[in-house]
Design a protein around this motif. Structure first.
Motif, short mmCIF file in Angstrom:
data_model
loop_
_atom_site.label_atom_id
_atom_site.label_comp_id
_atom_site.label_asym_id
_atom_site.label_seq_id
_atom_site.Cartn_x
_atom_site.Cartn_y
_atom_site.Cartn_z
N LEU A 279 0.85 -1.19 0.00
CA LEU A 279 0.00 0.00 0.00
C LEU A 279 0.89 1.24 0.00
N TYR A 280 0.52 2.23 -0.81
CA TYR A 280 1.29 3.47 -0.88
C TYR A 280 0.36 4.67 -0.81
N GLY A 281 0.83 5.75 -0.18
CA GLY A 281 0.12 7.01 -0.21
C GLY A 281 0.45 7.72 -1.52
N GLU A 282 -0.58 8.22 -2.17
CA GLU A 282 -0.38 8.87 -3.47
C GLU A 282 0.58 10.07 -3.36
N ARG A 283 0.55 10.75 -2.22
CA ARG A 283 1.39 11.96 -2.05
C ARG A 283 2.61 11.69 -1.15
N SER A 284 2.97 10.43 -1.00
CA SER A 284 4.09 10.09 -0.12
C SER A 284 5.43 10.34 -0.78
N TRP A 285 6.47 10.50 0.05
CA TRP A 285 7.84 10.62 -0.46
C TRP A 285 8.40 9.24 -0.83
N VAL A 286 7.72 8.18 -0.40
CA VAL A 286 8.16 6.83 -0.76
C VAL A 286 7.67 6.52 -2.18
N GLU A 287 8.58 6.11 -3.04
CA GLU A 287 8.25 5.85 -4.45
C GLU A 287 7.42 4.57 -4.59
N SER A 288 6.19 4.72 -5.09
CA SER A 288 5.34 3.54 -5.28
C SER A 288 5.86 2.65 -6.41
N SER A 289 6.74 3.20 -7.26
CA SER A 289 7.31 2.40 -8.35
C SER A 289 8.12 1.22 -7.81
N THR A 290 8.58 1.35 -6.55
CA THR A 290 9.31 0.24 -5.92
C THR A 290 8.42 -1.00 -5.84
N GLY A 291 7.11 -0.78 -5.65
CA GLY A 291 6.17 -1.89 -5.61
C GLY A 291 6.18 -2.66 -6.92
N ASN A 292 6.26 -1.93 -8.05
CA ASN A 292 6.32 -2.58 -9.36
C ASN A 292 7.60 -3.41 -9.49
N THR A 293 8.71 -2.88 -8.95
CA THR A 293 9.98 -3.60 -8.98
C THR A 293 9.85 -4.91 -8.21
N VAL A 294 9.22 -4.84 -7.02
CA VAL A 294 9.04 -6.04 -6.20
C VAL A 294 8.17 -7.06 -6.95
N ALA A 295 7.09 -6.57 -7.58
CA ALA A 295 6.20 -7.46 -8.33
C ALA A 295 6.95 -8.15 -9.48
N GLN A 296 7.82 -7.40 -10.15
CA GLN A 296 8.62 -7.99 -11.25
C GLN A 296 9.57 -9.06 -10.72
N ILE A 297 10.23 -8.76 -9.60
CA ILE A 297 11.16 -9.72 -9.01
C ILE A 297 10.44 -11.00 -8.63
N ARG A 298 9.23 -10.86 -8.09
CA ARG A 298 8.49 -12.02 -7.59
C ARG A 298 7.78 -12.80 -8.70
N GLY A 299 7.74 -12.21 -9.89
CA GLY A 299 7.16 -12.91 -11.04
C GLY A 299 5.71 -13.30 -10.83
N LYS A 300 5.42 -14.59 -10.84
CA LYS A 300 4.04 -15.07 -10.74
C LYS A 300 3.55 -15.17 -9.30
N SER A 301 4.40 -14.85 -8.33
CA SER A 301 3.99 -14.90 -6.92
C SER A 301 2.95 -13.82 -6.65
N PRO A 302 1.99 -14.09 -5.74
CA PRO A 302 0.90 -13.12 -5.50
C PRO A 302 1.39 -11.82 -4.86
N THR A 303 1.40 -10.75 -5.66
CA THR A 303 1.85 -9.43 -5.19
C THR A 303 0.88 -8.39 -5.70
N SER A 304 0.27 -7.62 -4.80
CA SER A 304 -0.65 -6.56 -5.23
C SER A 304 -0.15 -5.20 -4.77
N ILE A 305 -0.46 -4.18 -5.55
CA ILE A 305 -0.03 -2.81 -5.24
C ILE A 305 -1.27 -1.92 -5.23
N THR A 306 -1.48 -1.19 -4.15
CA THR A 306 -2.64 -0.29 -4.03
C THR A 306 -2.15 1.11 -3.72
#
Length: 335
Positions: A279-306
């Motif tokens: 979960l990420y805050g839309e206006r947070s200083w934490v980059e939500s794009s990191t979630g996409n990186t994690v999802a790519q690394i995990r491949g078919k493993s269940p990973t959701s980003i909100t």
């Protein structure tokens, strides 16, 4: 510490559900301040007991009181545990090693001993910011204890970007590294000697005023619950104590808050079947794009980003209703 206890008591008095609170003593005699919140409707207690508990881990400089907007709602259908990390809030403040991996291990060992003391077999583990980093590390080491990992604006995942190069990069061109101004280097060098929140303690009686001045958002986030400085007083007293957890955090981080051991280098160690919700805050200083990186690394493993709209780093306080709805929905996928 007595002032921290008073501020926390005022906050927890807002809870409508049943609250069990006590120190959980670990095998090394350190104590972890713990809350367990359960539905007040007694007829639901049997249903609740069968549900996987939700365990909430706060971020840097925080404590259990920051979850005040979430505990009642999330405990309606299952038990919810929240605890002050070792070195933070009302928990024990032991010394931490200066080595990043050893400091991290001390945090993780304390969480596992805490779990053992309470006899929790499995849990839904939710971590915010630093808590998200530690929750991931814990899940890598003890995957059989975690049914679902929920990461809220987690700190310490991305790798530190390499310095940019100047010049065209063509053959024969002189390539120079962009260097920050001398005064920036001097400030970074100076602050590297101190713990992150040293200025609050150095301010003495002006400390609470400093928190109000530099973090007025904390008062605003909870203003419908408290019309005074309760929350900023709580934050101040959480961090006016011996800076034990700060020392641990400082050991794990390098200049400007990057993790020495970025979690993206280790997420592949999570079991492929482990569900991870980010979960990420839309206006947070934490980059939500990191979630996409994690999802790519995990491949078919269940990973959701909100992405939660109109929320900063403290998603759970900025948009509590949406945060609670999303987390409850995730928990319901477990049981």
């Amino acid at each position: 510490m007595s002032l921290l206890k008073s501020a926390e008591s005022k906050i927890l008095a807002c809870l409508q559900n049943d609250v069990w609170s006590r120190f959980v003593t670990l095998s090394n005699q350190n104590r972890i301040w713990t809350l367990k919140v359960t539905n007040k409707s007694s007829h639901k207690h049997k249903d609740q007991a069968a549900k996987t508990p939700l365990v909430m881990v706060h971020g840097f400089g925080g404590g259990v009181g920051l979850w005040i907007r979430n505990l009642d709602t999330l405990s309606c259908s299952r038990p919810v545990y929240a605890f002050d990390l070792l070195g933070f809030g009302r928990s024990s403040r032991p010394s931490f090693p200066s080595d990043a991996s050893l400091a991290e291990e001390q945090f993780i060992t304390s969480i596992e001993q805490w779990r053992q003391s309470l006899g929790l077999e499995r849990m839904i583990l939710l971590g915010h910011s630093l808590g998200g980093y530690l929750a991931t590390s814990y899940t890598i080491q003890y995957p059989e204890r975690v049914s679902h990992l929920i990461l809220v604006d987690a700190w310490g995942f991305p790798e530190r970007p390499q310095p940019q190069l100047q010049g065209s990069g063509g053959q024969g061109s002189e390539v120079k590294r962009v260097s920050p101004p001398r005064w920036v280097k001097a400030l970074v060098s100076l602050f590297s000697f101190f713990n992150p929140l040293a200025v609050i303690r150095a301010a003495g009686p002006w400390g609470p005023g400093l928190v109000n001045r530099f973090r007025p958002d904390f008062k605003r986030k909870y203003e419908d619950l408290f019309d005074d400085d309760t929350m900023t007083q709580y934050i101040y007293h959480c961090n006016a104590q011996n800076p034990s957890g700060e020392v641990g955090f400082k050991a794990m981080s390098e200049s400007l808050g990057w993790a020495k051991r970025p979690m993206v280098q280790r997420v592949h160690l999570l079991p492929p079947s482990m569900p991870v919700s980010m979960l990420y805050g839309e206006r947070s200083w934490v980059e939500s794009s990191t979630g996409n990186t994690v999802a790519q690394i995990r491949g078919k493993s269940p990973t959701s980003i909100t992405l939660i709209e109109d929320a900063s780093h403290h998603v759970y306080a900025d948009q509590p209703e949406e945060f609670n709805r999303v987390v409850e929905s995730i928990c319901n996928t477990v049981d």
